[in-house]
Scaffold this active site. Structure first.
Site, short mmCIF file in Angstrom:
data_model
loop_
_atom_site.label_atom_id
_atom_site.label_comp_id
_atom_site.label_asym_id
_atom_site.label_seq_id
_atom_site.Cartn_x
_atom_site.Cartn_y
_atom_site.Cartn_z
N ARG A 120 40.40 58.11 28.60
CA ARG A 120 38.87 58.16 27.70
C ARG A 120 38.24 59.01 28.73
O ARG A 120 37.64 59.96 28.06
CB ARG A 120 38.32 56.72 27.68
CG ARG A 120 37.17 56.80 26.75
CD ARG A 120 35.82 56.16 27.52
NE ARG A 120 34.85 56.28 26.88
CZ ARG A 120 33.62 56.50 27.44
NH1 ARG A 120 33.59 56.85 28.48
NH2 ARG A 120 32.58 56.81 26.42
N ARG A 199 43.70 45.33 30.46
CA ARG A 199 44.10 46.49 30.57
C ARG A 199 43.77 47.35 31.98
O ARG A 199 43.21 46.93 32.73
CB ARG A 199 43.11 47.58 29.54
CG ARG A 199 41.48 47.19 29.77
CD ARG A 199 40.70 47.64 28.54
NE ARG A 199 41.04 49.09 28.22
CZ ARG A 199 40.83 49.54 26.81
NH1 ARG A 199 40.33 48.56 26.07
NH2 ARG A 199 41.20 50.87 26.44
N ASP A 324 29.93 52.93 17.44
CA ASP A 324 30.10 51.62 17.95
C ASP A 324 28.79 50.72 17.41
O ASP A 324 28.80 49.55 17.16
CB ASP A 324 30.66 51.28 19.20
CG ASP A 324 32.02 51.30 19.62
OD1 ASP A 324 32.73 51.90 18.55
OD2 ASP A 324 32.52 51.48 20.68
N ALA A 337 37.16 55.18 17.83
CA ALA A 337 36.39 56.46 18.27
C ALA A 337 36.52 57.48 17.13
O ALA A 337 35.63 58.23 16.88
CB ALA A 337 37.20 57.07 19.48
C1 LIG Z 1 32.03 53.43 29.92
C2 LIG Z 1 33.04 53.29 28.73
C3 LIG Z 1 34.16 53.07 28.93
C4 LIG Z 1 34.92 52.94 27.71
N1 LIG Z 1 36.31 52.93 27.83
C5 LIG Z 1 37.15 52.77 26.68
C6 LIG Z 1 38.63 52.74 26.75
O1 LIG Z 1 39.02 52.65 27.89
N2 LIG Z 1 39.23 52.64 25.69
C7 LIG Z 1 38.80 52.75 24.42
O2 LIG Z 1 39.44 52.65 23.42
N3 LIG Z 1 37.32 52.67 24.32
C8 LIG Z 1 36.38 52.73 25.28
N4 LIG Z 1 35.26 52.72 25.39
C9 LIG Z 1 34.50 52.64 23.96
C10 LIG Z 1 34.81 54.09 23.05
O3 LIG Z 1 34.45 55.07 23.96
C11 LIG Z 1 34.03 53.95 21.89
O4 LIG Z 1 34.50 52.68 21.18
C12 LIG Z 1 34.01 55.00 20.81
O5 LIG Z 1 34.48 56.15 21.46
C13 LIG Z 1 32.92 55.11 20.02
O6 LIG Z 1 31.80 55.67 20.88
P1 LIG Z 1 30.44 55.54 20.57
O7 LIG Z 1 29.69 56.97 20.88
O8 LIG Z 1 30.20 54.92 19.27
O9 LIG Z 1 30.12 54.52 21.70
P2 LIG Z 1 30.20 54.19 23.39
O10 LIG Z 1 31.43 55.22 23.69
O11 LIG Z 1 30.01 52.74 23.81
O12 LIG Z 1 28.99 55.35 23.77
C14 LIG Z 1 27.56 54.76 23.90
C15 LIG Z 1 26.71 55.49 24.98
O13 LIG Z 1 25.20 55.35 24.75
C16 LIG Z 1 24.83 55.22 26.00
N5 LIG Z 1 23.56 54.23 25.93
C17 LIG Z 1 23.76 52.91 25.74
N6 LIG Z 1 22.31 52.38 25.56
C18 LIG Z 1 21.60 53.48 25.95
C19 LIG Z 1 20.24 53.67 25.97
N7 LIG Z 1 19.31 52.46 25.70
N8 LIG Z 1 19.74 54.79 26.37
C20 LIG Z 1 20.39 55.92 26.70
N9 LIG Z 1 21.73 55.80 26.39
C21 LIG Z 1 22.15 54.74 26.18
C22 LIG Z 1 25.96 54.64 26.95
O14 LIG Z 1 25.57 54.50 28.15
C23 LIG Z 1 27.17 55.21 26.22
O15 LIG Z 1 27.35 56.43 27.03
C24 LIG Z 1 34.41 53.04 26.42
C25 LIG Z 1 32.97 53.08 26.29
C26 LIG Z 1 32.25 53.14 27.39
C27 LIG Z 1 30.80 53.45 27.36
#
Ligand SMILES: Cc1cc2nc3c(=O)[nH]c(=O)nc-3n(C[C@H](O)[C@H](O)[C@H](O)COP(=O)(O)OP(=O)(O)OC[C@H]3O[C@@H](n4cnc5c(N)ncnc54)[C@H](O)[C@@H]3O)c2cc1C
Length: 439
Positions: A120, A199, A324, A337
């Protein structure tokens, strides 16, 4: 309708899009906003880019999106760090005897719809750097404390009190979303799904030194899964076999109120696998304990709305949820994702079509285009898990294909950009009428 493979320079729309969170959802929304002529800016709580997480999957419906960026250069960079199972396929084992019941073949490579499974953090870094290269402003180390909107603007307040104003706010702030509470008008807490995953990702050092496990590391990438009652164990080797990664889904009823990612204990994993094919314990025992994560799988019923001021939600229709924060997925869908990416693409197209004067219509149309599809894809996470966990091995003997990981055309063949281009005008028109009726 053909969709351009590169960043087609569309005329500027004048729409300023404030994106909260630089995960795959937020970054894709920003990149696609640039492609569609908007001006995005991202606010992210992390102080710096870090290589976090372990394995993540992107299906062909995500590959199609990446392949359109920079003449395919981004997809080529992602390919280099992703697993290549062309030769190996996916060996599915019976949990106790260890016999391989079927080798699921890998579909032929397709440059228009590549598939990526890799680390990731490494894949995220490629996308993050591309967003920067396109000129997207990414403000790190800024936790968004609050969201606000009026009839004519929407914005955020940072924790230091700074107010930032734009036309749209996208809450792509992940599974613990703050934006969600604001959009819904109440706090919707995630529930335990009744399952958790252990994991881990580590180097093949001990694995290759052992005559019994070196088979997984010496001839390139591999993928093996052991399927058993209420548990499945997926093990891959990547980067030519030099890295190892496994994910074990098992029953877990712990309360996930405070946190859902903890350090894991190898003894607990071994306990769950005690009656299993001894090869599983062999693999587990090569894992450095400090690399083991115990990740509780959260679940929530589909939210009634992802857009402020829509349906029962309060507000003016300028704030939306994405990825998410709107819809967490179980890993067995392998689409979490990917669906966040599809959200970002759809949102950017519909905002361009709706225009700066009809942001509310654009956001409502975004929900209307995405909602049903996402809810259906979410369900596949449960159906695949339940299919595996309740396997009737007599039936599988007669029909080994029945245990394969489902590859469904309605999910994989979808082209989010083309779809939004095709249905966008009509859905925006309908959604805009509903804006007028409510006004
Ligand atoms: C650190 C991390 C590790 C992950 N590891 C895995 C993995 O190994 N395998 C897997 O399948 N999925 C993993 N995931 C989840 C995966 O990335 C998501 O399910 C998918 O990519 C959907 O992404 P998203 O952008 O909706 O959410 P996310 O990837 O969760 O991103 C959300 C972002 O919003 C930021 N954020 C949250 N609240 C605030 C705020 N108040 N102000 C500013 N920023 C904020 C967070 O820091 C994060 O960077 C991980 C997520 C994170 C954050």
């Amino acid at each position: 309708m053909a969709v351009p493979q590169t960043n087609g320079a569309k005329p500027k729309t004048g729409i300023k899009v404030i994106i909260v969170g630089a995960g795959f959802g937020g970054l894709t929304a920003a990149i696609e906003c640039v492609r569609q002529g908007h001006s995005p800016v991202i606010y992210e709580a992390f102080p710096s880019l870090k290589i976090l997480g372990d394995i993540i999957s992107f299906g062909p419906n995500a590959g199609r999106i990446f392949a359109r960026w920079k003449d395919g250069e981004i997809a080529r960079a992602m390919r280099k760090v992703s697993i290549d199972l062309t030769a190996y396929g996916f060996n599915i084992h019976k949990w106790d005897t260890g016999e391989v019941v079927i080798n699921q073949k890998t579909p032929p490579k397709n440059d228009e719809t590549p598939v990526f499974n890799g680390h990731r953090g490494e894949l995220h870094e490629i996308v993050f750097k591309y967003a920067k290269e396109l000129g997207v402003e990414i403000v790190l180390n800024q936790r968004v404390g609050n969201y606000w909107e009026t009839e004519n603007a929407a914005g955020i307040t940072l924790e230091d009190g700074t107010r930032v104003e734009g036309d749209v706010v996208v809450g792509s702030d992940g599974v613990r979303s703050k934006a969600r509470t604001l959009v819904l008008g109440y706090e919707d807490k995630p529930k335990s799904s009744g399952y958790a995953v252990w994991r881990s990702w580590f180097s093949n050092k001990d694995m290759i030194a052992d005559p019994e496990t070196k088979q997984f590391c010496e001839n390139g990438d591999t993928f093996n899964g052991w399927i058993g009652p209420d548990v499945h164990f997926l093990f891959s080797t990547l980067k030519g076999g030099s890295d190892c990664c496994w994910v074990l889904t098992h029953k877990d009823e712990h309360d996930i109120d405070e946190s859902w990612s903890f350090p894991g204990k190898l003894s607990e994993v071994k306990d769950v696998l005690k009656d299993w094919d001894p090869m599983c314990t062999k693999i587990i025992s090569k894992t450095p304990e400090e690399k083991l994560v115990d990740w509780k799988l959260v679940y929530r019923d589909p939210l009634p709305t992802w857009v402020s001021g829509y349906g029962s939600a309060p507000g003016h229709g300028r704030i939306c949820l994405l990825g998410d924060s709107a819809h967490p997925f179980l890993p067995t869908s392998a689409q979490g994702a990917t669906q966040a990416l599809e959200d970002g693409v759809t949102l950017a197209v519909l905002l361009r079509k709706a225009g700066k004067d009809n942001i509310r219509g654009g956001l409502r149309a975004y929900q209307d285009v995405r909602y049903e599809r996402v809810s259906k894809v979410q369900k596949t996470g449960e159906t695949t898990r339940d299919m595996w966990h309740n396997t009737d091995w007599e039936k599988v003997k007669k029909n080994p294909e029945s245990i394969q990981f489902p590859r469904e055309d309605w999910i994989f063949a979808h082209d989010a950009e083309k779809h939004a281009e095709e249905v966008g005008d009509e859905i925006i028109a309908k959604a805009s009428t509903s804006v007028d009726q409510q006004a």
